[in-house]
Design an enzyme around this catalytic site. Sequence first.
Site, PDB file in Angstrom:
ATOM      1  CE  LYS A 132      -4.475   0.926   0.360  1.00 29.74           C
ATOM      2  NZ  LYS A 132      -5.643   0.062   0.053  1.00 29.74           N
ATOM      3  CG  ASP A 172      -7.411   3.176  -0.464  1.00 25.14           C
ATOM      4  OD1 ASP A 172      -7.891   2.039  -0.410  1.00 25.14           O
ATOM      5  OD2 ASP A 172      -7.441   3.959   0.503  1.00 25.14           O
TER       6      ASP A 172
HETATM    7  P1  NDP Z   1     -13.097   7.645  -2.241  1.00 22.02           P
HETATM    8  O1  NDP Z   1     -12.015   8.634  -2.090  1.00 22.02           O
HETATM    9  O2  NDP Z   1     -13.715   7.441  -3.575  1.00 22.02           O
HETATM   10  O3  NDP Z   1     -14.260   7.918  -1.199  1.00 22.02           O
HETATM   11  C1  NDP Z   1     -13.977   8.035   0.163  1.00 22.02           C
HETATM   12  C2  NDP Z   1     -15.252   8.389   0.900  1.00 22.02           C
HETATM   13  O4  NDP Z   1     -14.984   8.390   2.302  1.00 22.02           O
HETATM   14  C3  NDP Z   1     -15.732   9.791   0.548  1.00 22.02           C
HETATM   15  O5  NDP Z   1     -17.131   9.828   0.593  1.00 22.02           O
HETATM   16  C4  NDP Z   1     -15.100  10.608   1.661  1.00 22.02           C
HETATM   17  O6  NDP Z   1     -15.733  11.860   1.904  1.00 22.02           O
HETATM   18  C5  NDP Z   1     -15.273   9.681   2.839  1.00 22.02           C
HETATM   19  N1  NDP Z   1     -14.356  10.049   3.901  1.00 22.02           N
HETATM   20  C6  NDP Z   1     -13.041  10.352   3.795  1.00 22.02           C
HETATM   21  N2  NDP Z   1     -12.540  10.689   4.994  1.00 22.02           N
HETATM   22  C7  NDP Z   1     -13.546  10.597   5.875  1.00 22.02           C
HETATM   23  C8  NDP Z   1     -13.661  10.802   7.258  1.00 22.02           C
HETATM   24  N3  NDP Z   1     -12.616  11.194   7.987  1.00 22.02           N
HETATM   25  N4  NDP Z   1     -14.871  10.600   7.836  1.00 22.02           N
HETATM   26  C9  NDP Z   1     -15.942  10.211   7.117  1.00 22.02           C
HETATM   27  N5  NDP Z   1     -15.893  10.011   5.786  1.00 22.02           N
HETATM   28  C10 NDP Z   1     -14.718  10.182   5.182  1.00 22.02           C
HETATM   29  O7  NDP Z   1     -12.470   6.255  -1.711  1.00 22.02           O
HETATM   30  P2  NDP Z   1     -13.003   4.777  -1.944  1.00 22.02           P
HETATM   31  O8  NDP Z   1     -14.473   4.740  -2.090  1.00 22.02           O
HETATM   32  O9  NDP Z   1     -12.151   4.164  -2.978  1.00 22.02           O
HETATM   33  O10 NDP Z   1     -12.574   4.091  -0.569  1.00 22.02           O
HETATM   34  C11 NDP Z   1     -13.468   3.992   0.538  1.00 22.02           C
HETATM   35  C12 NDP Z   1     -12.975   2.907   1.485  1.00 22.02           C
HETATM   36  O11 NDP Z   1     -12.949   1.651   0.792  1.00 22.02           O
HETATM   37  C13 NDP Z   1     -11.562   3.090   2.015  1.00 22.02           C
HETATM   38  O12 NDP Z   1     -11.499   2.562   3.330  1.00 22.02           O
HETATM   39  C14 NDP Z   1     -10.718   2.232   1.087  1.00 22.02           C
HETATM   40  O13 NDP Z   1      -9.511   1.819   1.689  1.00 22.02           O
HETATM   41  C15 NDP Z   1     -11.661   1.052   0.876  1.00 22.02           C
HETATM   42  N6  NDP Z   1     -11.438   0.241  -0.308  1.00 22.02           N
HETATM   43  C16 NDP Z   1     -11.363   0.801  -1.556  1.00 22.02           C
HETATM   44  C17 NDP Z   1     -11.191  -0.005  -2.664  1.00 22.02           C
HETATM   45  C18 NDP Z   1     -11.147   0.548  -4.041  1.00 22.02           C
HETATM   46  O14 NDP Z   1     -11.004  -0.238  -4.985  1.00 22.02           O
HETATM   47  N7  NDP Z   1     -11.292   1.850  -4.252  1.00 22.02           N
HETATM   48  C19 NDP Z   1     -11.046  -1.462  -2.522  1.00 22.02           C
HETATM   49  C20 NDP Z   1     -11.228  -1.964  -1.195  1.00 22.02           C
HETATM   50  C21 NDP Z   1     -11.401  -1.113  -0.135  1.00 22.02           C
HETATM   51  P3  NDP Z   1     -14.991  13.229   1.480  1.00 22.02           P
HETATM   52  O15 NDP Z   1     -15.203  13.327   0.010  1.00 22.02           O
HETATM   53  O16 NDP Z   1     -15.641  14.279   2.273  1.00 22.02           O
HETATM   54  O17 NDP Z   1     -13.533  13.055   1.838  1.00 22.02           O
HETATM   55  O1  2IT Z   2      -7.956  -1.666  -0.386  1.00 21.69           O
HETATM   56  C1  2IT Z   2      -7.941  -2.156  -1.533  1.00 21.69           C
HETATM   57  O2  2IT Z   2      -8.079  -3.361  -1.720  1.00 21.69           O
HETATM   58  C2  2IT Z   2      -7.780  -1.247  -2.679  1.00 21.69           C
HETATM   59  N1  2IT Z   2      -7.720  -0.040  -2.468  1.00 21.69           N
HETATM   60  C3  2IT Z   2      -7.657  -1.783  -4.059  1.00 21.69           C
HETATM   61  C4  2IT Z   2      -6.256  -2.251  -4.325  1.00 21.69           C
HETATM   62  C5  2IT Z   2      -5.972  -2.654  -5.749  1.00 21.69           C
HETATM   63  O3  2IT Z   2      -4.796  -2.939  -6.002  1.00 21.69           O
HETATM   64  O4  2IT Z   2      -6.865  -2.688  -6.592  1.00 21.69           O
END
Ligand code: NDP
Ligand code: 2IT
Length: 452
Positions: A132, A172
């Site tokens: 990461k 992420d």
């Molecule tokens: P995005 O940046 O697309 O979205 C993040 C979301 O979380 C936004 O709505 C953001 O709001 C909110 N957020 C950020 N900081 C805070 C906070 N302090 N309190 C409350 N809400 C908050 O990210 P993703 O959707 O990609 O990721 C979301 C989660 O999923 C993370 O934990 C990530 O590690 C996990 N994840 C992502 C994957 C992927 O493929 N993208 C895969 C597996 C897991 P704001 O816009 O106001 O910051």
């Molecule tokens: O937390 C996660 O699994 C991700 N942000 C996606 C990682 C990836 O390599 O697609």
Amino acid sequence: MIATKQSASAIDKFMQMVEKHNPAQPEFYQAVYEVALAVIPFIEEHPEYKKANILERMIEPERILIFRVPWMDDAGNFRVNRGYRVQMNNAIGPYKGGLRFHPDVTLSVLKFLAFEQVFKNSLTTLPIGGGKGGSDFDPKGKSDNEVMRFCQSFMIELFRHIGKDTDIPAGDIGVGSREIGYLFGQFKRLKNEFNGVLTGKGYAYGGSLIRPEATGYGLLFFVDEMLKTKGETIKGKRVVISGSGNVAQYAIEKTLAFGGIPITASDSNGFIYDHQGIDTHKLAYLLDLKNNRRGRISEYAEAFGCPYFEGQKPWKIPCDVALPCAIQNELDEEDAKKLVANGCKLVAEGANMPSTPKAIEVLQKNRLLYAPGKASNAGGVAASGLEMSQNSIRMYWTREEVEGRLRVIMEMIHEQCIRYGKNADGSVDYVKGANIAGFVRVADAMLAEGHV
Ligand code: NDP
Ligand code: 2IT
């Protein structure tokens, strides 16, 4: 497997060692502790893992890169942020995992994420190790040009340490298709190589169909499997979702496709409660708001006349299913108690480590179905693995092909959780199941590869 007195003291000793050797890294301790609780009693019964000190070796990152990222803002100011890549474990494949750009990023946060990624990637059954990276850079409020300059500067250092067979970053929090595009463009320019070094690329330059949707879709496939164990489906169930980014957006879409009723979405400022449900028309608005206009969730409430709760989290809203899809530790003990009191039956994590240890205790004690992120959100990295496969054979698969494979992978992850997590009374401890299953594959590879 019973957590004996002997394993309880082994866990305590292990955690003391972790804290001593990694000062001031609370998120990392939290992630390691969850694994230790499940895996140490298992190791007690498998002396081959104990003898080779596998868990002690797994918590030590193979390599950590920390670097300065200088960039210039639109006003001509000299700015600087810190860049990181944690290369945690490559026993079963090249390092693989996302990049997070968020002001709260620290080494502790990235080590917790990299550690969880090792187990998650193992569960996908694909040949990908764990890593990461990211930065404390906050893309929010920055212009496209500022984000581009930052990404280019970040890659000027990172490019020497990554590669399609070495380490393959992806998105992420704060790193979406815009950022991946700029990062890929700079990598290509520096290396004079066009390959699958990053995933989450746009379709025009090697991205996979369904990768943007994969984490949210995979989450719902997993939820469907969990409900099947009770002879139920998501149809007609009220679903509380946090976040409004990549994961939340497609969790909402698949909830709708399965006939569920998504009723909340949030961002770091607050949440909206749409009693009638977020339908496809409102979801299209949400996608445009968040992905194109980069606006705030409060605007949804204004557009559709529903309540907005500034500075609050959605867990107090009565629901059948809760899907935390925002950030770590967003669901605490009090939130878990509210969910239980309001009759929620299932919590599955779209985010990484969104539930605190105390919250997990409350959910499990009250016999909710509870899935940890490393199992239920593995669809994103699984589709990244499928993007790597397509890049290697220089082919594009259809949406149906990728979604079909994603579904099978999520079903296999669920099966592994049952295999290692089924209790004597027939219930399933998904935390135990996911951690042991994820551990065994990596541990066996480490045993085979020798003391490296
Ligand atoms: P995005 O940046 O697309 O979205 C993040 C979301 O979380 C936004 O709505 C953001 O709001 C909110 N957020 C950020 N900081 C805070 C906070 N302090 N309190 C409350 N809400 C908050 O990210 P993703 O959707 O990609 O990721 C979301 C989660 O999923 C993370 O934990 C990530 O590690 C996990 N994840 C992502 C994957 C992927 O493929 N993208 C895969 C597996 C897991 P704001 O816009 O106001 O910051
Ligand atoms: O937390 C996660 O699994 C991700 N942000 C996606 C990682 C990836 O390599 O697609």
